[in-house]
Design an enzyme around this catalytic site. Structure first.
Site, PDB file in Angstrom:
ATOM      1  N   SER A  46       0.813  -1.217   0.000  1.00 58.60           N
ATOM      2  CA  SER A  46       0.000   0.000   0.000  1.00 58.60           C
ATOM      3  C   SER A  46       0.846   1.267   0.000  1.00 58.60           C
ATOM      4  O   SER A  46       0.312   2.352  -0.200  1.00 58.60           O
ATOM      5  CB  SER A  46      -0.928   0.011   1.224  1.00 58.60           C
ATOM      6  OG  SER A  46      -0.170  -0.093   2.415  1.00 58.60           O
ATOM      7  N   HIS A  66      -2.974  -3.090  -5.734  1.00 52.65           N
ATOM      8  CA  HIS A  66      -3.314  -2.875  -4.334  1.00 52.65           C
ATOM      9  C   HIS A  66      -4.770  -3.241  -4.061  1.00 52.65           C
ATOM     10  O   HIS A  66      -5.695  -2.618  -4.583  1.00 52.65           O
ATOM     11  CB  HIS A  66      -3.079  -1.398  -3.967  1.00 52.65           C
ATOM     12  CG  HIS A  66      -3.374  -1.083  -2.547  1.00 52.65           C
ATOM     13  ND1 HIS A  66      -3.973   0.094  -2.148  1.00 52.65           N
ATOM     14  CD2 HIS A  66      -3.159  -1.791  -1.405  1.00 52.65           C
ATOM     15  CE1 HIS A  66      -4.116   0.085  -0.841  1.00 52.65           C
ATOM     16  NE2 HIS A  66      -3.631  -1.040  -0.368  1.00 52.65           N
ATOM     17  N   GLU A 122      -6.348  -0.873  -6.890  1.00 53.74           N
ATOM     18  CA  GLU A 122      -5.594   0.216  -7.499  1.00 53.74           C
ATOM     19  C   GLU A 122      -4.427  -0.395  -8.276  1.00 53.74           C
ATOM     20  O   GLU A 122      -3.578  -1.063  -7.695  1.00 53.74           O
ATOM     21  CB  GLU A 122      -5.072   1.180  -6.432  1.00 53.74           C
ATOM     22  CG  GLU A 122      -6.168   1.944  -5.717  1.00 53.74           C
ATOM     23  CD  GLU A 122      -5.658   2.784  -4.566  1.00 53.74           C
ATOM     24  OE1 GLU A 122      -6.162   3.900  -4.371  1.00 53.74           O
ATOM     25  OE2 GLU A 122      -4.736   2.323  -3.843  1.00 53.74           O
ATOM     26  N   ASN A 161      -5.963   5.751  -0.158  1.00 51.91           N
ATOM     27  CA  ASN A 161      -5.283   5.954   1.116  1.00 51.91           C
ATOM     28  C   ASN A 161      -4.840   7.399   1.319  1.00 51.91           C
ATOM     29  O   ASN A 161      -4.690   7.850   2.463  1.00 51.91           O
ATOM     30  CB  ASN A 161      -4.091   5.007   1.249  1.00 51.91           C
ATOM     31  CG  ASN A 161      -4.520   3.626   1.679  1.00 51.91           C
ATOM     32  OD1 ASN A 161      -5.611   3.427   2.187  1.00 51.91           O
ATOM     33  ND2 ASN A 161      -3.659   2.642   1.478  1.00 51.91           N
TER      34      ASN A 161
END
Length: 289
Positions: free
Chosen positions: A123, A144, A156, A195
Site C-alpha cells: 500500500s 493494491h 488500485e 489511502n
C-alpha cells in the site's frame, strides 16, 4: 500477456490479505496457489478456507457446487517455488518491509518465466523500488487490494515509471475478471488514491484527539452519523491495523524528520501491542477469539 492467456496465479504471503486475495481469485475460476515462507501458516490457511467457504454456503452466498469448484481451483502450496513455477501472475503480499521485499523479488526472478507478470500488493512501497531485482521490469507494478479483499471491490493498479501499458491493462483485466472495480493510478504517489484521501481524514482525526477537541469515539460518531461514512476513522484504523498506521508515519519521520499529527499517539499504541482487531485492542477493545 493477455488476460485470455491466464492459467495460473500465485499469491505469496498467507496472512489475512494474501489468503483472501488467493481465495477470491479461485472463486472466479482461476487456478490459484498460495504459499508462505512460514510452513506453520499452511494448516491455518486450510482451516480458514474450510470455515469461510462453509459460512458462504450457510449464508446462501455460494452454493455447494460453487464451493466444490472453488476448492478445485484453490491450492495451498508447500513451497514458494511450487506456487510460482509456471505462474502467469505472481501477487506478492508479504510483510511491508523494503529489504525483505527486495530479497523476495530477487529470488522470485530466478523462479518465474521472463513474461510472468509480477505485482506487489503493498500500500505504500512502490514497484519501482524493486525494478533492479527483476529482469524485464516492465512487467512489475502495484496491484493494491483493500481489506477485506474478499469483500472490497476496489483495486488500485499503480503504474511505475518502468511499468508497461500492457502490464497495466493485464492487471486491470485481471481485477475485472475476479470481480473487482479497478482504477488506473497513472504515476506513483504516496498513498495512491484511496489511502491519500483516508490519510487526510485520519490526520485530521488524530489532530483533533491530540488537541483534546474530542475523543476517538465521538469523532467516529461524527463521521458515521454526520458524513455517512460506513466506519469512522478510528474504527477503520483498528480494522486495517494501528501498527500499519504507525509504520506509515514512522517512515515519513525517518525519511524527512516530519512528525505528523498522531505520531506519538500511534507510537504509544504500537509499543503497547494495541494494534486493533488483530490484537484485541486498539482504539477500541474487541472480544478475544
Amino acid at each position: 500477456m493477455k488476460i485470455n492467456d491466464l492459467k495460473k496465479v500465485a499469491v505469496i504471503g498467507g496472512g489475512l490479505m494474501g489468503r483472501q486475495i488467493a481465495l477470491n481469485t479461485a472463486i472466479y475460476g482461476v487456478d490459484t496457489y498460495v504459499a508462505d515462507a512460514n510452513p506453520e501458516i499452511l494448516p491455518v490457511i486450510k482451516e480458514w478456507e474450510e470455515t469461510y467457504l462453509e459460512g458462504r454456503i450457510n449464508k446462501g452466498k455460494l452454493t455447494a457446487e460453487q464451493v466444490a469448484t472453488t476448492k478445485q481451483h484453490f491450492h495451498i502450496a508447500n513451497s514458494i517455488e511450487e506456487a510460482v513455477t509456471d505462474a502467469d501472475l505472481v501477487i506478492e503480499a508479504i510483510i511491508e518491509n523494503k529489504e525483505i521485499k527486495q530479497e523476495f523479488f530477487t529470488n522470485l526472478n530466478k523462479l518465474v518465466r521472463k513474461d510472468t507478470i509480477i505485482a506487489t500488493n503493498s500500500s505504500f512501497l512502490y514497484s519501482s523500488m524493486f525494478e533492479d531485482c527483476v529482469d524485464n521490469p516492465t512487467r512489475l507494478a502495484n496491484l493494491h487490494f483493500f481489506n477485506p479483499a474478499l469483500v472490497m471491490k476496489l483495486t488500485e493498479v499503480v503504474q511505475g515509471p518502468q511499468t508497461s501499458d500492457e502490464t497495466v491493462q493485464f492487471l486491470l483485466d485481471f481485477s475485472r475478471k475476479t470481480g473487482k472495480d479497478p482504477v488506473w493510478v497513472k504515476k506513483e504517489i504516496e498513498g495512491f488514491i484511496a489511502n491519500r484521501i483516508l490519510r487526510a481524514v485520519a490526520n485530521e482525526a488524530l489532530y483533533l484527539v491530540e488537541e483534546g477537541v474530542a475523543t476517538p469515539e465521538e469523532i467516529d460518531i461524527a463521521a458515521e452519523k454526520g458524513l455517512n461514512y460506513p466506519m469512522g476513522p478510528f474504527k477503520l484504523m483498528d480494522l486495517t491495523g494501528v501498527d500499519l498506521s504507525y509504520f506509515n508515519l514512522k517512515r515519513v519521520y525517518d525519511e524527512t524528520g516530519e512528525k505528523r499529527a498522531g505520531f506519538d499517539l500511534l507510537k504509544k499504541k504500537y509499543e503497547a501491542n494495541e494494534w486493533g482487531r488483530k490484537t484485541g485492542k486498539g482504539w477500541y477493545e474487541y472480544p478475544k477469539k
